[in-house]
Design an enzyme around this catalytic site. Structure first.
Site, PDB file in Angstrom:
ATOM      1  CG  HIS A 124      -4.393  -9.899  -2.551  1.00 42.33           C
ATOM      2  ND1 HIS A 124      -3.117  -9.849  -2.016  1.00 42.33           N
ATOM      3  CD2 HIS A 124      -4.487  -8.806  -3.349  1.00 42.33           C
ATOM      4  CE1 HIS A 124      -2.487  -8.778  -2.464  1.00 42.33           C
ATOM      5  NE2 HIS A 124      -3.301  -8.128  -3.291  1.00 42.33           N
ATOM      6  CG  HIS A 167      -5.879  -4.286  -5.365  1.00 45.19           C
ATOM      7  ND1 HIS A 167      -5.124  -3.509  -4.525  1.00 45.19           N
ATOM      8  CD2 HIS A 167      -5.179  -5.437  -5.554  1.00 45.19           C
ATOM      9  CE1 HIS A 167      -3.994  -4.152  -4.230  1.00 45.19           C
ATOM     10  NE2 HIS A 167      -4.004  -5.326  -4.833  1.00 45.19           N
ATOM     11  CE  LYS A 196      -7.953  -9.415  17.545  1.00 46.02           C
ATOM     12  NZ  LYS A 196      -7.648 -10.288  18.616  1.00 46.02           N
ATOM     13  CG  HIS A 228       3.784  -6.490  -2.370  1.00 42.73           C
ATOM     14  ND1 HIS A 228       2.851  -6.347  -3.365  1.00 42.73           N
ATOM     15  CD2 HIS A 228       4.986  -6.564  -2.996  1.00 42.73           C
ATOM     16  CE1 HIS A 228       3.459  -6.326  -4.547  1.00 42.73           C
ATOM     17  NE2 HIS A 228       4.758  -6.445  -4.351  1.00 42.73           N
ATOM     18  CG  HIS A 282       0.614 -10.953  -4.629  1.00 46.35           C
ATOM     19  ND1 HIS A 282       1.915 -10.767  -4.251  1.00 46.35           N
ATOM     20  CD2 HIS A 282      -0.014  -9.775  -4.403  1.00 46.35           C
ATOM     21  CE1 HIS A 282       2.063  -9.526  -3.822  1.00 46.35           C
ATOM     22  NE2 HIS A 282       0.914  -8.910  -3.897  1.00 46.35           N
ATOM     23  CG  ASP A 288      -2.666  -8.707  -6.757  1.00 47.19           C
ATOM     24  OD1 ASP A 288      -3.191  -7.705  -6.236  1.00 47.19           O
ATOM     25  OD2 ASP A 288      -1.495  -8.717  -7.178  1.00 47.19           O
TER      26      ASP A 288
HETATM   27  C1  NCD Z   1      -1.759  -3.809  -7.380  1.00 44.46           C
HETATM   28  C2  NCD Z   1      -2.593  -2.544  -7.602  1.00 44.46           C
HETATM   29  O1  NCD Z   1      -2.766  -2.142  -8.751  1.00 44.46           O
HETATM   30  O2  NCD Z   1      -3.075  -1.975  -6.619  1.00 44.46           O
HETATM   31  N1  NCD Z   1      -0.990  -4.058  -8.557  1.00 44.46           N
HETATM   32  C3  NCD Z   1      -0.456  -5.238  -8.934  1.00 44.46           C
HETATM   33  O3  NCD Z   1       0.275  -5.257  -9.938  1.00 44.46           O
HETATM   34  N2  NCD Z   1      -0.707  -6.338  -8.294  1.00 44.46           N
HETATM   35  C4  NCD Z   1      -0.923  -3.666  -6.160  1.00 44.46           C
HETATM   36  C5  NCD Z   1      -0.350  -4.965  -5.657  1.00 44.46           C
HETATM   37  O4  NCD Z   1      -1.065  -5.808  -5.115  1.00 44.46           O
HETATM   38  O5  NCD Z   1       0.861  -5.171  -5.787  1.00 44.46           O
HETATM   39 ZN    ZN Z   2      -2.586  -6.698  -4.574  1.00 42.56          ZN
END
Ligand code: NCD
Ligand code: ZN
Length: 334
Positions: free
Chosen positions: A12, A14, A87, A131, A165, A237
């Protein structure tokens, strides 16, 4: 003291887009063999076209590192034709309750009103990543969401569901109630509680959604992670925001950990005498749960101190400036 991890995975993460993507993606790709890439861009990754475009963006940002991006689509009402087309290019679909976190405005208003989508995903064997927070009181949001996880897990027993998470002891217990529930846990939720965020001077770099919880929650998460609970995976995360979006009124939610995950995990597992469980937590569990075979990559760590940098470009990592006892010494490809 040394340890070698085979094909670590961050389930996970970003990576953002544009300048931020080019800045942070190599940091994940240096230490990891692959990662699950979150779709909450502005606008979200919510069409096959955007999925293919974003895959290319991520692939060029991680080059020349060996790193497999496991892509996700942003949940909405898709047609079966769209799902079939998407997919082969993704790992699963990420559901955000509308407004629950950063860039989730286009999320789902009424989660239990999307049954058509869950049945199609179950039939097509497309995992659902969630989420899991309601719009209730901030400390109760994940606990309240357990009812929705139960609803989904019971009604769709063949739908593979990942509770993303997780931060509470209740969520850890829920894992053992339903065969089709799995979870990711972040590094930060294994090592901090709400006290670290707001108990003394407020630390914006530890502020994230879901917010860190109570000591007993952290303990339950830590016990599950240190014992390499077979349904639990590392999902950092790691969520970078530029410093001016963190050190300001209206601080953005997200903790940036990508470059320090493995050294901090090695330190944590070493401290608890559990280094032999780290491989399962950072890779094997995820490979089994998602039936994926990441590219081979060996990452060697050693008990040699390093200081966490103050900044990576314009992003401040968790625990900037702190000395930790483990570091990555080499990564090798076959
Ligand atoms: C994440 C983001 O900044 O994209 N922020 C976070 O606090 N974890 C989004 C998410 O995964 O909730
Ligand atoms: Zn996240």
């Amino acid at each position: 003291m040394k340890i070698t991890l085979n094909s670590p995975l961050d389930m996970h993460v970003h990576l953002r887009q544009d300048e931020m993507l080019r800045q942070v993606a190599p940091l994940s790709a240096e230490h990891f063999a692959g990662g699950v890439i979150m779709p909450n861009l502005v606008p979200p990754v919510n069409s096959v076209e955007r999925l293919l475009w974003y895959t290319d963006e991520v692939r060029s940002a991680v080059a020349p590192h060996t790193f497999e991006p496991y892509m996700t689509l942003f949940f909405r009402n898709y047609t079966e034709t769209e799902l079939l087309a998407a997919k082969p290019h993704m790992l699963g679909i990420k559901l955000y309750p509308a407004g629950a976190t950063t860039n989730s405005e286009a999320g789902v208003q009424e989660i239990t009103a999307m049954d058509h989508m869950y049945s199609m995903m179950q039939e097509l064997d497309i995992p659902l990543l969630v989420h899991g927070e309601t719009h209730g009181f901030v400390m109760d949001r994940e606990r309240e969401f357990c009812e929705i996880y139960r609803y989904l897990a019971e009604r769709y027993p063949r739908l593979r569901i990942t509770m993303e998470h997780i931060t509470t002891a209740e969520s850890v217990r829920l894992l053992d109630e339903f065969e089709n529930l799995h979870a990711t846990v972040t590094l930060h939720h294994l090592v901090i509680t709400l006290d670290d965020v707001v108990g003394g001077l407020m630390d914006p770099h530890l502020f994230c959604k879901p917010i860190a919880k109570r000591p007993e929650d952290r303990l339950a998460l830590l016990e599950a992670a240190l014992s390499a609970h077979p349904k639990l995976m590392l999902g950092s995360d790691s969520a970078p925001h530029p410093i001016d979006r963190k050190e300001c009124p209206g601080c953005a939610a997200g903790v940036f950990t990508a470059p320090i995950l493995l050294p901090l995990l090695a330190e944590l597992y070493d401290r608890h005498g559990a280094l032999d469980k780290l491989q399962a937590f950072v890779s094997n569990n995820a490979q089994r749960i998602y039936r994926i075979t990441p590219p081979p990559k060996s990452v060697e760590l050693e008990r040699t101190p390093m200081t966490i940098p103050q900044r990576y470009g314009n992003v401040v990592p968790m625990w900037a400036g702190k000395e930790i006892s483990w570091s990555v010494v080499s990564t090798t490809l076959p």
